[in-house]
Motif scaffolding. Structure first.
Motif, mmCIF file in Angstrom:
data_model
loop_
_atom_site.group_PDB
_atom_site.id
_atom_site.type_symbol
_atom_site.label_atom_id
_atom_site.label_comp_id
_atom_site.label_asym_id
_atom_site.label_seq_id
_atom_site.Cartn_x
_atom_site.Cartn_y
_atom_site.Cartn_z
ATOM 1 N N HIS A 268 -3.790 1.855 9.008
ATOM 2 C CA HIS A 268 -3.271 0.482 8.870
ATOM 3 C C HIS A 268 -3.555 -0.171 10.215
ATOM 4 O O HIS A 268 -3.077 0.316 11.252
ATOM 5 C CB HIS A 268 -1.770 0.535 8.551
ATOM 6 N N HIS B 31 -1.363 -4.932 4.414
ATOM 7 C CA HIS B 31 -2.168 -3.742 4.683
ATOM 8 C C HIS B 31 -3.643 -4.080 4.866
ATOM 9 O O HIS B 31 -4.288 -4.614 3.967
ATOM 10 C CB HIS B 31 -2.021 -2.718 3.556
ATOM 11 N N CYS C 192 3.008 0.490 6.528
ATOM 12 C CA CYS C 192 3.576 -0.357 5.461
ATOM 13 C C CYS C 192 5.041 0.020 5.252
ATOM 14 O O CYS C 192 5.894 -0.846 5.043
ATOM 15 C CB CYS C 192 2.799 -0.202 4.157
ATOM 16 N N CYS D 180 1.438 4.490 2.989
ATOM 17 C CA CYS D 180 0.959 4.071 4.307
ATOM 18 C C CYS D 180 2.168 4.027 5.240
ATOM 19 O O CYS D 180 3.129 3.293 4.977
ATOM 20 C CB CYS D 180 0.270 2.714 4.229
ATOM 21 N N MET E 222 0.863 -1.198 0.000
ATOM 22 C CA MET E 222 0.000 0.000 0.000
ATOM 23 C C MET E 222 0.893 1.240 0.000
ATOM 24 O O MET E 222 1.657 1.454 0.927
ATOM 25 C CB MET E 222 -0.906 -0.009 1.240
#
Ligand code: AMP
Ligand code: ZN
Length: 114
Positions: free
Chosen positions: A98, A46, A7, A4, A1
């Motif tokens: 997230h 994610h 991530c 993010c 993702m």
């Protein structure tokens, strides 16, 4: 993702203070702790929030829940206990989209949750 934060932390693109890692799970110290021990536990894949949990990602979520007691023991929280919190959406104040579970402990926590 893309874009993010968590991530990027999983990918090592943003530094974090790791406390636990396995194939599916990553855990690290919260940058702005709200208790003597404040750790975030996340799936490596994610998932935006609890609202996005479903059949297709249940194994990733289960892996996170399974890791929490292991991490709590590692942090020395198992005996006295701890709080696990996940914020979901606007009204909860979720700031990082997230899925993450806060582990809070290391002192007697206030009773009020809201
Ligand atoms: P929430 O408000 O439930 O979305 O929680 C997000 C949490 O992420 C907050 O407690 C932040 O302090 C924490 N946080 C934000 N950026 C970082 C970062 N780079 N490393 C560690 N924790 C972070
Ligand atoms: Zn993400």
């Amino acid at each position: 993702m893309e874009n993010c934060l968590f991530c990027k932390i999983v990918a090592g693109e943003i530094p974090s203070k790791k406390v636990y890692e396995d194939e599916n799970v990553y855990a690290f110290h919260d940058i702005n702790p709200n208790a003597p021990v404040h750790v975030l536990v996340i799936p490596k894949t994610h998932i935006a929030s609890v609202q996005e949990v479903g059949e297709e990602n249940l194994s990733a979520v289960a892996a996170v829940l399974k890791a929490i007691p292991v991490i709590a023991r590692q942090l020395g929280l198992a005996e006295n206990g701890y709080r696990v919190i996940t914020n979901c959406g606007e009204d909860s104040g979720q700031t990082v989209k997230h899925l993450h579970f806060h582990i809070l402990g290391g002192k007697k926590l206030p009773v009020a949750l809201a």
